[in-house]
Scaffold this active site. Structure first.
Site, PDB file in Angstrom:
ATOM      1  N   ASP A 246       0.839  -1.199   0.000  1.00  0.00           N
ATOM      2  CA  ASP A 246       0.000   0.000   0.000  1.00  0.00           C
ATOM      3  C   ASP A 246       0.874   1.248   0.000  1.00  0.00           C
ATOM      4  OD1 ASP A 246      -2.283  -1.523   0.063  1.00  0.00           O
ATOM      5  OD2 ASP A 246      -2.511  -1.432   2.237  1.00  0.00           O
ATOM      6  N   TYR A 309       5.434  -9.263   7.944  1.00  0.00           N
ATOM      7  CA  TYR A 309       5.067  -7.865   8.162  1.00  0.00           C
ATOM      8  C   TYR A 309       5.299  -7.466   9.621  1.00  0.00           C
ATOM      9  CZ  TYR A 309       2.282  -8.677   3.899  1.00  0.00           C
ATOM     10  OH  TYR A 309       1.860  -9.006   2.639  1.00  0.00           O
ATOM     11  N   TYR A 379      -4.636 -10.030   3.236  1.00  0.00           N
ATOM     12  CA  TYR A 379      -4.869  -8.616   3.551  1.00  0.00           C
ATOM     13  C   TYR A 379      -4.573  -8.403   5.039  1.00  0.00           C
ATOM     14  CZ  TYR A 379      -7.231  -8.212  -0.983  1.00  0.00           C
ATOM     15  OH  TYR A 379      -7.530  -8.200  -2.330  1.00  0.00           O
TER      16      TYR A 379
END
Length: 415
Positions: A246, A309, A379
């Site tokens: 993103d 992440y 996601y």
């Protein structure tokens, strides 16, 4: 019955130059040009397949042919007498380009194609080679010798199409893209991966985008490609990334990419120096830059790369450190309906993804830090927030309080 002699005897009655005669037997013998095969056919009264041998080439054999004026040939009409001329046209067309490999394509006159097909219909195609193939090979050999570069049938830097049709004689160039592989890190939370056109004007420029045509001043692609475009003088570039993060997420895991530079003039690049120039940016850094293979862009885009992440999460209510142990319930399969934020560009469906590992620690009141390793396509923001119940299980549901990812970093991308 000797099929070679039988075919040769009837073809000798036709008005053919040595190239077009010999080409009807192109698959016989080794180390011969077709005009030499033609000369052998005229010499040997009792022709056998074994006669197609370099030792049997007559001394008087000539490239232009020795039996008739090549312009009188019923098939080629003298095209082979112009091979040197066509080769020089190709060489001249390469003047402005830097290249190490090439390929020659041929567009013969319609009359030549028709005459060859008529000949095949009358005498068959056994042993034959198309006129286009021979012309391409002969012109290619001369260009190789003149420029010291090589023919490449897989992916030449440039393909020169020799248009031999009457009134249209010219060289058409098909310049292949230059492909550069690399890996990048993105250190800004206000930087898209590729150029993002203004939604209002779609790139034309308007008051909303301050007449830039873009939602963001620049992108990872633009920062990387700028020096490459300048040095290659390419007309355009495409950026093929191995997925994308993103705009507000940093990438610290060296994401793979292939930069495709379209119709470059220059190809001999100092990749190390160009990488150093890109790395002067505070927002983007590139690594492991090298020439890319012809299929790497597709391979990178199709790769199912798992990722790790780090997420900074803000909670609506404070929790005890011990409560974070319950987040291990997320490890395993999660179900994610298409997130609200991407429904305008993603098909609405339930996606099943695997979460491999999750580590959590409290870093302040109503703040936690997560490290999550998950399957490609997960996601992460929705895994944290639940996205109004579209993701199950989620950090928010398990902790029993609203959770929002306020900072996200990609720490590792599977290679």
């Amino acid at each position: 019955m000797n099929p070679v002699k039988e075919k040769a005897d009837v073809l000798l009655e036709e008005k053919l130059c040595d190239h077009c005669l010999g080409r009807q037997f192109a698959k016989l013998g080794y180390g011969l040009e077709n005009y030499e095969r033609g000369a052998i056919i005229r010499k040997e009264a009792d022709l056998e397949e074994s006669d197609f041998d370099p030792e049997n080439v007559p001394e008087e054999a000539e490239f232009e042919g020795s039996n008739i004026d090549s312009s009188e040939c019923k098939v080629c009409g003298g095209l082979f007498a112009r091979v040197d001329e066509y080769a020089e046209m190709v060489v001249s067309s390469f003047d402005r380009y830097e290249l190490s490999t090439f390929l020659v394509g041929i567009r013969p006159p319609e009359s030549v194609i028709a005459a060859e097909e008529d000949l095949w219909e009358d005498y068959g195609v056994e042993f034959t080679e198309p006129v286009k193939t021979e012309l391409s090979r002969l012109i290619g050999k001369r260009v190789e010798k003149e420029l010291g570069i090589e023919v490449d049938f897989e992916r030449a830097d440039i393909m020169a199409v020799v248009d031999m049709r009457e009134g249209k004689e010219r060289i058409e160039l098909q310049v292949n893209s230059l492909l550069v592989y690399g890996q990048y890190n993105k250190y800004s939370r206000e930087l898209p991966q590729t150029e993002w056109h203004c939604r209002n004007c779609r790139g034309d420029g308007c008051d909303e985008c301050d007449w830039t045509g873009k939602n963001y001043p620049t992108s990872v692609q633009e920062i990387i490609q700028e020096p490459f475009m300048r040095e290659t003088k390419a007309i355009d570039a495409k950026f093929h990334g191995g997925g994308r993060e993103d705009v507000d997420a940093r990438c610290l895991g060296k994401r793979e990419f292939v930069l495709e530079l379209r119709e470059p003039i220059h190809r001999d690049l100092d990749l190390e120096a160009l990488a150093e120039e890109v790395n002067e940016s505070e927002d983007v850094e590139i690594f492991n830059v090298r020439p890319a293979g012809k299929d790497e862009a597709a391979e990178i885009k199709q790769k199912h790369a798992d990722k790790r992440y780090r997420a900074l999460v803000e909670l609506e209510e404070d929790i005890e450190e011990e409560s974070l142990e319950k987040l291990q319930e997320i490890v395993g399969e999660v179900k994610q309906f298409t997130p609200n934020r991407v429904q305008h560009r993603r098909a609405e469906k339930v996606r099943k993804r695997e979460v491999f590992e999750i580590e959590a620690k409290k870093i302040g009141e109503k703040k936690i830090e997560l490290e999550i390793e998950a399957e490609a396509g997960t996601y992460i923001k929705e895994l944290i927030s639940s996205d109004e119940g579209n993701t199950e299980p989620s950090v928010s549901d398990i902790l029993g309080t609203k959770a929002e990812c306020v900072e996200l970093d990609v720490l590792w991308v599977e290679k």
